[in-house]
Design a protein around this motif. Structure first.
Motif, short mmCIF file in Angstrom:
data_model
loop_
_atom_site.label_atom_id
_atom_site.label_comp_id
_atom_site.label_asym_id
_atom_site.label_seq_id
_atom_site.Cartn_x
_atom_site.Cartn_y
_atom_site.Cartn_z
N ALA A 74 46.84 -20.20 -102.68
CA ALA A 74 46.38 -18.94 -102.13
C ALA A 74 45.77 -18.77 -100.82
CB ALA A 74 45.18 -18.83 -103.16
N TRP A 75 45.12 -19.96 -100.39
CA TRP A 75 44.78 -20.19 -98.99
C TRP A 75 45.84 -20.70 -98.03
CZ3 TRP A 75 40.36 -18.29 -97.46
CH2 TRP A 75 39.43 -17.92 -98.22
N ALA A 76 46.92 -21.37 -98.52
CA ALA A 76 47.82 -21.28 -97.69
C ALA A 76 48.70 -20.28 -97.21
CB ALA A 76 48.85 -22.40 -98.42
N LEU A 77 48.51 -19.24 -98.30
CA LEU A 77 49.33 -17.77 -97.97
C LEU A 77 48.49 -16.98 -96.96
CD1 LEU A 77 51.71 -16.42 -98.80
CD2 LEU A 77 50.21 -15.10 -100.78
N VAL A 78 47.08 -17.30 -97.07
CA VAL A 78 46.13 -16.63 -96.22
C VAL A 78 46.36 -17.18 -94.90
CG1 VAL A 78 43.68 -16.59 -95.50
CG2 VAL A 78 44.40 -16.12 -98.07
N LEU A 79 46.62 -18.45 -94.72
CA LEU A 79 46.58 -19.09 -93.44
C LEU A 79 47.91 -18.62 -92.49
CD1 LEU A 79 45.41 -22.74 -93.84
CD2 LEU A 79 44.23 -20.65 -92.94
N LEU A 80 49.12 -18.56 -93.58
CA LEU A 80 50.43 -17.90 -92.98
C LEU A 80 50.30 -16.57 -92.73
CD1 LEU A 80 53.40 -18.50 -92.71
CD2 LEU A 80 53.56 -17.84 -95.19
N ALA A 81 49.49 -15.64 -93.37
CA ALA A 81 49.32 -14.45 -92.91
C ALA A 81 48.51 -14.27 -91.61
CB ALA A 81 48.64 -13.47 -94.07
N VAL A 82 47.56 -15.07 -91.58
CA VAL A 82 46.74 -15.08 -90.10
C VAL A 82 47.66 -15.40 -89.12
CG1 VAL A 82 45.10 -16.26 -88.94
CG2 VAL A 82 44.59 -15.38 -91.29
N LEU A 83 48.51 -16.34 -89.34
CA LEU A 83 49.50 -16.77 -88.17
C LEU A 83 50.27 -15.73 -87.77
CD1 LEU A 83 50.54 -19.03 -86.33
CD2 LEU A 83 52.09 -19.59 -88.14
N VAL A 84 50.85 -15.00 -88.90
CA VAL A 84 51.95 -13.91 -88.77
C VAL A 84 51.16 -12.78 -87.92
CG1 VAL A 84 53.38 -12.35 -89.65
CG2 VAL A 84 53.59 -14.54 -90.52
N VAL A 85 50.08 -12.22 -88.51
CA VAL A 85 49.25 -11.23 -87.52
C VAL A 85 48.92 -11.52 -86.35
CG1 VAL A 85 47.35 -9.96 -87.67
CG2 VAL A 85 48.59 -10.23 -89.92
N TYR A 86 48.59 -12.95 -86.23
CA TYR A 86 48.16 -13.21 -84.67
C TYR A 86 49.33 -13.30 -83.73
CZ TYR A 86 46.68 -16.76 -81.07
OH TYR A 86 46.50 -17.14 -79.64
N LEU A 87 50.64 -13.58 -84.10
CA LEU A 87 51.53 -13.42 -83.33
C LEU A 87 52.09 -12.37 -83.21
CD1 LEU A 87 53.50 -16.52 -84.80
CD2 LEU A 87 52.29 -16.55 -82.67
N LEU A 88 51.93 -11.35 -83.87
CA LEU A 88 52.48 -9.95 -83.95
C LEU A 88 51.56 -9.28 -82.97
CD1 LEU A 88 53.60 -9.17 -87.68
CD2 LEU A 88 55.14 -9.46 -85.20
N VAL A 89 50.31 -9.40 -83.18
CA VAL A 89 49.41 -8.45 -82.27
C VAL A 89 49.32 -8.90 -80.86
CG1 VAL A 89 47.93 -8.08 -84.50
CG2 VAL A 89 47.16 -9.81 -83.04
N ARG A 90 49.74 -10.10 -80.55
CA ARG A 90 49.76 -10.64 -79.31
C ARG A 90 50.99 -10.18 -78.55
NH1 ARG A 90 46.37 -14.49 -77.20
NH2 ARG A 90 48.07 -15.41 -76.10
N SER A 91 51.94 -9.87 -79.33
CA SER A 91 53.25 -9.34 -78.88
C SER A 91 53.24 -8.05 -78.34
CB SER A 91 54.30 -9.33 -79.69
OG SER A 91 54.08 -8.52 -80.96
N PRO A 92 54.30 -7.45 -77.51
CA PRO A 92 54.50 -6.27 -77.16
C PRO A 92 54.31 -5.24 -78.13
CG PRO A 92 56.04 -7.44 -76.00
CD PRO A 92 55.40 -8.20 -77.00
N TRP A 93 54.74 -5.54 -79.73
CA TRP A 93 54.63 -4.64 -80.43
C TRP A 93 53.00 -4.34 -80.98
CZ3 TRP A 93 52.66 -5.55 -85.61
CH2 TRP A 93 53.12 -4.30 -86.59
N GLY A 94 52.50 -5.31 -81.13
CA GLY A 94 50.99 -5.28 -81.29
C GLY A 94 50.16 -4.50 -80.44
N ARG A 95 50.59 -4.72 -79.14
CA ARG A 95 49.97 -3.80 -77.86
C ARG A 95 50.24 -2.33 -78.03
NH1 ARG A 95 51.28 -8.64 -74.87
NH2 ARG A 95 53.25 -7.79 -74.15
N VAL A 96 51.69 -1.86 -78.43
CA VAL A 96 51.77 -0.75 -78.87
C VAL A 96 50.89 -0.09 -79.94
CG1 VAL A 96 53.52 1.02 -79.45
CG2 VAL A 96 54.22 -0.95 -78.01
N LEU A 97 50.66 -0.81 -80.88
CA LEU A 97 49.70 -0.54 -82.10
C LEU A 97 48.49 -0.36 -81.57
CD1 LEU A 97 50.69 -2.91 -85.23
CD2 LEU A 97 51.41 -0.60 -84.49
#
Length: 328
Positions: free
Chosen positions: A165-188
């Protein structure tokens, strides 16, 4: 009052599968609300669909990874069906639609028309769908103690489900972190602040909202899968109150932050454990039984959320300059 027992129980909530499930769900809701400004008040619908998708597929004979994929696909389809006609709505109107959609999922799940599939109001027992997950455990049978925490390695509420469960949480955090720092995340973030300005720049606001709805919904569905691994699938346990708790977790930790949902989940369940244990110890049992303590805990949580929104709407880790509750 047994303070040592109370503190041990409270500390156990820090790594509990339930805490990880709500952290996952809050990360998904953070994509919706914190980064995009979508007022989703039916997040429990995604969680319930993920739980049903995983459990029903496993019971039908699907291996773990296929059942896991079915849960994700179910969330994607629900997001598309929900988003296509509604994402042009704003603010309160979107909130009404999402909470209604989640209630539809819950009522369909408990309907006697689908008893053979969903178990109706009785739900699906955990021992009918947990075997494929537990078979993946690399841990030996037995019990392991780490500090004050002692759990069975491969039991329903043991170390294996906590690790996964916590491995999945850390993976989700990593994915969201990379996405929101990307141009896609800035558009959001731009859509959250002023979607008309983003539209004027030639961006498809509708498409970005749909992508955010799908991503957040998938994370919510994964939270639902984690939530039912140690227990069972009960439609009434994943209704409006669950959405309310996920919102509390998100606002407590801080919306539009990366680690806020995790911190919020940990603090929320530790505080809830302390409150419930204290009330059982301090309140007279002949007046306040288990049936009274549970709603009383909910009342206290509701009051706490009201005070949080009034005095610190950005949460513990949030930035008040970035987050606004005046969602368009």
């Amino acid at each position: 009052m047994d303070w040592q027992r109370m503190l041990t129980l409270a500390a156990g909530e820090l790594i509990a599968p339930q805490t990880a499930a709500f952290a996952l769900a809050a990360i998904g809701l953070n994509v919706h609300f914190g980064f995009t400004g979508l007022l989703n008040m039916g997040h429990a619908g995604f969680m319930l669909l993920g739980a049903y998708g995983f459990a029903i597929s496993t019971i039908a004979g699907a291996p773990f990874w296929l059942a896991f994929l079915v849960a994700i696909v179910a969330a994607i389809l629900f997001a598309l069906i929900l988003g296509i006609p509604t994402l042009k709505l704003r603010g309160d109107y979107l909130a009404i639609v999402t909470i209604s959609a989640a209630e539809i999922i819950r009522l369909l799940g408990r309907s006697t028309l689908f008893t053979d599939l969903t178990g109706a109001s009785s739900g699906l027992r955990g021992n009918t769908y947990k075997a494929t997950f537990q078979a993946l455990s690399p841990l030996p049978d037995g019990t392991t103690a780490i500090g004050p925490f002692e759990y069975g390695n491969n039991l329903s509420n043991g170390w294996w489900v906590r690790i996964a469960a916590w491995a999945l949480v850390l993976l989700a955090v990593l994915v969201v972190y990379l996405l929101v720092r990307s141009p896609w995340g800035r558009v959001l973030r731009g859509i959250r602040e002023d979607e008309d300005a983003v539209r004027a720049l030639g961006k498809s606001v509708y498409a970005y909202k749909m992508q955010a709805l799908v991503l957040g919904g998938v994370l919510g569905a994964l939270g639902g899968v984690v939530y039912v691994l140690p227990t069972s699938v009960q439609p009434d346990a994943m209704g409006r109150a669950m959405t309310f708790f996920v919102w509390t977790v998100l606002l407590l930790g801080g919306a539009a932050t990366i680690f806020g949902p995790i911190l919020g989940a940990m603090i929320f369940f530790v505080a809830l454990s302390v409150v419930r244990t204290s009330m059982r110890e301090l309140l007279p049992s002949d007046i306040f039984g288990p049936a009274q303590i549970e709603p009383l805990s909910g009342i206290l949580i509701g009051v706490f959320l009201m005070l949080l929104v009034i005095f610190r709407p950005q949460g513990i880790m949030g930035d008040k300059k970035e987050l606004t509750f005046h969602v368009r």
